[in-house]
Design a protein around this motif. Structure first.
Motif, PDB file in Angstrom:
ATOM      1  N   UNK A  33       8.043  67.298 -33.110  1.00  0.00           N
ATOM      2  CA  UNK A  33       7.869  65.909 -33.205  1.00  0.00           C
ATOM      3  C   UNK A  33       9.282  65.161 -33.104  1.00  0.00           C
ATOM      4  N   UNK A  34       9.236  63.959 -32.644  1.00  0.00           N
ATOM      5  CA  UNK A  34      10.699  63.418 -32.509  1.00  0.00           C
ATOM      6  C   UNK A  34      10.409  61.796 -31.972  1.00  0.00           C
ATOM      7  N   UNK A  35      11.318  61.205 -31.944  1.00  0.00           N
ATOM      8  CA  UNK A  35      11.250  59.773 -31.427  1.00  0.00           C
ATOM      9  C   UNK A  35      12.690  59.098 -31.267  1.00  0.00           C
ATOM     10  N   UNK A  36      12.715  58.302 -30.594  1.00  0.00           N
ATOM     11  CA  UNK A  36      13.947  57.526 -30.058  1.00  0.00           C
ATOM     12  C   UNK A  36      13.499  56.063 -30.045  1.00  0.00           C
ATOM     13  N   UNK A  37      14.370  55.328 -30.670  1.00  0.00           N
ATOM     14  CA  UNK A  37      14.062  53.828 -30.691  1.00  0.00           C
ATOM     15  C   UNK A  37      15.524  53.169 -30.231  1.00  0.00           C
ATOM     16  N   UNK A  38      15.240  52.259 -29.346  1.00  0.00           N
ATOM     17  CA  UNK A  38      16.310  51.197 -29.252  1.00  0.00           C
ATOM     18  C   UNK A  38      15.985  49.852 -29.527  1.00  0.00           C
ATOM     19  N   UNK A  39      16.709  48.975 -30.131  1.00  0.00           N
ATOM     20  CA  UNK A  39      16.504  47.639 -30.617  1.00  0.00           C
ATOM     21  C   UNK A  39      17.662  46.745 -30.364  1.00  0.00           C
ATOM     22  N   UNK A  40      17.260  45.726 -30.000  1.00  0.00           N
ATOM     23  CA  UNK A  40      18.215  44.524 -30.066  1.00  0.00           C
ATOM     24  C   UNK A  40      17.523  43.338 -30.442  1.00  0.00           C
ATOM     25  N   UNK A  41      17.921  42.455 -31.654  1.00  0.00           N
ATOM     26  CA  UNK A  41      17.144  41.502 -31.789  1.00  0.00           C
ATOM     27  C   UNK A  41      17.510  40.986 -33.300  1.00  0.00           C
ATOM     28  N   UNK A  42      16.602  39.895 -33.864  1.00  0.00           N
ATOM     29  CA  UNK A  42      16.796  39.440 -35.152  1.00  0.00           C
ATOM     30  C   UNK A  42      16.608  40.327 -36.248  1.00  0.00           C
ATOM     31  N   UNK A  43      17.108  40.345 -37.463  1.00  0.00           N
ATOM     32  CA  UNK A  43      16.508  40.807 -38.658  1.00  0.00           C
ATOM     33  C   UNK A  43      16.243  39.775 -39.648  1.00  0.00           C
ATOM     34  N   UNK A  44      15.253  39.672 -40.451  1.00  0.00           N
ATOM     35  CA  UNK A  44      14.895  38.578 -41.262  1.00  0.00           C
ATOM     36  C   UNK A  44      15.013  39.252 -42.676  1.00  0.00           C
ATOM     37  N   UNK A  45      15.915  38.502 -43.597  1.00  0.00           N
ATOM     38  CA  UNK A  45      16.181  39.133 -44.976  1.00  0.00           C
ATOM     39  C   UNK A  45      14.823  39.479 -45.751  1.00  0.00           C
ATOM     40  N   UNK A  46      14.769  40.610 -46.090  1.00  0.00           N
ATOM     41  CA  UNK A  46      13.708  41.090 -47.011  1.00  0.00           C
ATOM     42  C   UNK A  46      12.604  41.961 -45.992  1.00  0.00           C
ATOM     43  N   UNK A  47      12.776  41.843 -44.743  1.00  0.00           N
ATOM     44  CA  UNK A  47      11.642  42.173 -43.654  1.00  0.00           C
ATOM     45  C   UNK A  47      11.869  43.573 -43.237  1.00  0.00           C
ATOM     46  N   UNK A  48      11.277  44.232 -42.739  1.00  0.00           N
ATOM     47  CA  UNK A  48      11.573  45.496 -42.083  1.00  0.00           C
ATOM     48  C   UNK A  48      11.633  44.963 -40.637  1.00  0.00           C
ATOM     49  N   UNK A  49      12.846  45.721 -40.026  1.00  0.00           N
ATOM     50  CA  UNK A  49      13.232  45.548 -38.655  1.00  0.00           C
ATOM     51  C   UNK A  49      11.837  45.895 -37.652  1.00  0.00           C
ATOM     52  N   UNK A  50      11.281  45.262 -36.817  1.00  0.00           N
ATOM     53  CA  UNK A  50      10.304  45.511 -36.021  1.00  0.00           C
ATOM     54  C   UNK A  50      10.744  46.470 -35.166  1.00  0.00           C
ATOM     55  N   UNK A  51      10.661  47.875 -35.518  1.00  0.00           N
ATOM     56  CA  UNK A  51      11.049  48.800 -34.373  1.00  0.00           C
ATOM     57  C   UNK A  51       9.887  49.420 -33.709  1.00  0.00           C
ATOM     58  N   UNK A  52      10.101  49.607 -32.371  1.00  0.00           N
ATOM     59  CA  UNK A  52       9.026  50.080 -31.605  1.00  0.00           C
ATOM     60  C   UNK A  52       9.324  51.410 -30.885  1.00  0.00           C
ATOM     61  N   UNK A  53       8.761  52.320 -30.691  1.00  0.00           N
ATOM     62  CA  UNK A  53       9.302  53.623 -30.188  1.00  0.00           C
ATOM     63  C   UNK A  53       9.436  53.475 -28.662  1.00  0.00           C
ATOM     64  N   UNK A  54      10.638  53.870 -28.265  1.00  0.00           N
ATOM     65  CA  UNK A  54      10.746  54.076 -26.870  1.00  0.00           C
ATOM     66  C   UNK A  54      10.405  55.098 -26.131  1.00  0.00           C
ATOM     67  N   UNK A  55      10.449  56.449 -26.703  1.00  0.00           N
ATOM     68  CA  UNK A  55       9.921  57.626 -26.160  1.00  0.00           C
ATOM     69  C   UNK A  55       9.934  58.555 -27.427  1.00  0.00           C
ATOM     70  N   UNK A  56       8.930  59.355 -27.254  1.00  0.00           N
ATOM     71  CA  UNK A  56       8.788  60.509 -28.426  1.00  0.00           C
ATOM     72  C   UNK A  56       7.330  60.724 -28.820  1.00  0.00           C
ATOM     73  N   UNK A  57       7.062  61.709 -29.719  1.00  0.00           N
ATOM     74  CA  UNK A  57       5.757  62.042 -30.208  1.00  0.00           C
ATOM     75  C   UNK A  57       5.556  61.486 -31.599  1.00  0.00           C
ATOM     76  N   UNK A  58       6.657  61.066 -32.360  1.00  0.00           N
ATOM     77  CA  UNK A  58       6.313  60.624 -33.596  1.00  0.00           C
ATOM     78  C   UNK A  58       5.893  58.892 -33.700  1.00  0.00           C
TER      79      UNK A  58
END
Length: 198
Positions: free
Chosen positions: A73-98
């Motif tokens: 199991x592995x995953x790779x995520x790339x993210x560029x964007x805004x982060x809101x105070x106290x909220x989780x960054x909206x990550x999405x998997x680019x590739x991988x099985x996790x």
């Protein structure tokens, strides 16, 4: 006539000595033969064992290896964007099985994980407070900070490589303590040694 028994006894002694010498020679020759036979048997056994080892190694090297990349199991995520105070960054998997669900990385196997996180944090001009980038682990009961980095200056680089023991049904999220812009975030998670997978 008396000398004749002396000669006979000397001849008899000489013959006894010759016989003893011949018997000693015969016994010595037999011992050498036994020793030579043992050396020969030992050498033959060593060659047979060496040949068996070479055959075992040869058979093992001829079998095709099974690739494990699909099993780990592995995953790779790339993210560029805004982060809101106290909220989780909206990550999405680019590739991988996790799986990544609602910005959370879902852990399905107990084990050691290699985690790599790299990126740049930009603070808005209006933000004067210290920003903290936090990696959270959430299970059914609680939420725990696994790692936290203060960001003082806009454009501060984040670089983390760590090995963690995670449990199945844990969720991993990334959050900030203030509004920020995250640039070129690269997040990788690889299971190193599984113990129990659900």
């Amino acid at each position: 006539m008396e000398r004749q028994p002396d000669v006979e006894s000397r001849n008899q002694d000489q013959m006894d000595r010759n016989r003893e010498h011949a018997e000693d020679e015969w016994k010595s020759w037999q011992r050498r033969q036994v020793r030579n036979t043992l050396h020969l048997v030992s050498a033959a056994a060593q060659w047979i064992l060496l040949l068996a080892c070479l055959i075992y190694i040869g058979i093992g090297s001829l079998q095709p290896s099974t690739p494990r990349s699909d099993e780990v199991p592995w995953t790779h995520i790339r993210y560029t964007g805004e982060s809101i105070k106290g909220a989780a960054v909206n990550l999405t998997a680019e590739v991988g099985s996790i799986q990544v669900r609602n910005g959370s990385i879902i852990i399905t196997c107990d084990g050691l994980y290699l985690l790599s996180l790299k990126g740049i944090i930009f603070l808005p001009d209006s933000e004067k407070d210290l920003l903290k980038l936090t990696l959270w682990k959430t299970d059914k009961i609680s939420s725990t900070a696994l790692w936290e980095q203060p960001v003082w200056v806009s454009g501060n680089a984040v670089n983390l490589t760590i090995v963690l023991y995670l449990f199945s049904e844990d969720n991993i999220t990334l959050g900030t303590s203030s509004n920020a812009t995250i640039g070129d975030l690269s997040f990788s998670l690889v299971l190193l040694s599984p113990f129990i997978c659900s």
